[in-house]
Design a protein around this motif. Structure first.
Motif, mmCIF file in Angstrom:
data_model
loop_
_atom_site.group_PDB
_atom_site.id
_atom_site.type_symbol
_atom_site.label_atom_id
_atom_site.label_comp_id
_atom_site.label_asym_id
_atom_site.label_seq_id
_atom_site.Cartn_x
_atom_site.Cartn_y
_atom_site.Cartn_z
ATOM 1 N N ASP A 183 0.842 -1.198 0.000
ATOM 2 C CA ASP A 183 0.000 0.000 0.000
ATOM 3 C C ASP A 183 0.872 1.241 0.000
ATOM 4 N N HIS A 206 -0.390 4.358 -0.218
ATOM 5 C CA HIS A 206 -1.074 5.371 0.575
ATOM 6 C C HIS A 206 -2.343 4.771 1.166
ATOM 7 N N ILE A 207 -2.602 5.075 2.420
ATOM 8 C CA ILE A 207 -3.814 4.621 3.102
ATOM 9 C C ILE A 207 -4.434 5.806 3.815
ATOM 10 N N LEU A 264 -1.063 -1.947 8.444
ATOM 11 C CA LEU A 264 -0.132 -1.678 7.351
ATOM 12 C C LEU A 264 0.622 -2.957 7.041
ATOM 13 N N THR A 282 4.721 3.430 3.386
ATOM 14 C CA THR A 282 3.282 3.631 3.246
ATOM 15 C C THR A 282 2.938 4.951 3.903
#
Lengths: 113, 115
Positions: free
Chosen positions: B8, B10-11, B21, B109
């Protein structure tokens, strides 16, 4: 608290200039490191030093050199800056093996125009 | 070659929601595993580490991570996210337990927190 201080937060230099990035740590750590941080690539090791006057190449040493004349100070040198060296540079220090943490400076954002 | 992936880039989560994550590594033996956090304008700070023993490790700021050998994963979790957790998170693997220069960092991330 361990403090790793990088002398400049932001730098703007011209192509071909010689650039010095300075890093000082205050906890008598033997080990010091220079990383380059780019989006999507994480941190990449440029050079490191496990003792005064000692230096070793990391994963991306091309275009860089370092100096460690005193235990607390580790300098990164760009002999002739190029635009592809525009990046965030992070200095870190640590004591002993990896079971003790790395301590990072706040970084120097270098822009080469 | 050894590698670390963080799937990921970007979250975004709402404040108070749970967080996970992901981190996967490629390495033949059991490595040392780390999570670092980089708050805006700051250097990296160690959140937690796994060397051996209990596969669920607790860190600072209410974070925990679980090592799963069968999945080659070391996912970071927090039950309730605070706005101050907005930062970049890096998973790292040490393939040589004696030298920092063998620490490999993942791509990171970026976490955004919605009030």
């Amino acid at each position: 608290d361990v403090k790793v201080t990088q002398s400049s937060r932001y730098l703007v230099k011209r192509t071909g200039e010689k650039v010095f990035l300075e890093c000082v740590q205050d906890m008598d750590h033997e080990n010091m490191f220079w990383y380059r941080q780019d989006p999507g690539l994480g941190l990449r090791l440029i050079y490191f030093s496990y003792d005064v006057k000692m230096k070793e190449k990391g994963d991306i040493p091309e275009g860089y050199s370092v100096s460690r004349e005193k235990k607390e100070r580790f300098s990164l040198i760009l002999e002739s800056a190029s635009t592809n060296q525009t990046s965030m540079y992070l200095c870190a220090s640590g004591k002993g093996a990896v079971n003790s943490p790395l301590h990072f400076g706040n970084g120097t954002r270098l822009t080469v125009t | 070659a050894q590698s670390v992936t963080q799937p990921d880039i970007h979250i975004t989560v709402s404040e108070g929601a749970s967080l996970e994550l992901r981190c996967n590594y490629s390495y033949g033996a059991t490595p040392y595993l780390f999570w670092y956090v980089q708050s805006p304008g700051q250097g990296l700070q160690l959140l937690l580490k796994y060397f051996s023993g209990d596969t669920l490790v607790q860190g600072i700021k209410g974070f925990e991570a679980e090592f799963k050998r069968s999945q080659s994963s070391f996912n970071l979790r927090k039950p309730s996210v605070h706005w101050s957790d907005a930062a970049e998170y890096f998973c790292a693997v040490a393939t040589d337990k004696t030298s920092y220069d063998k620490v490999i960092f993942g791509p990171g991330t970026s976490l955004s927190v919605i009030p």
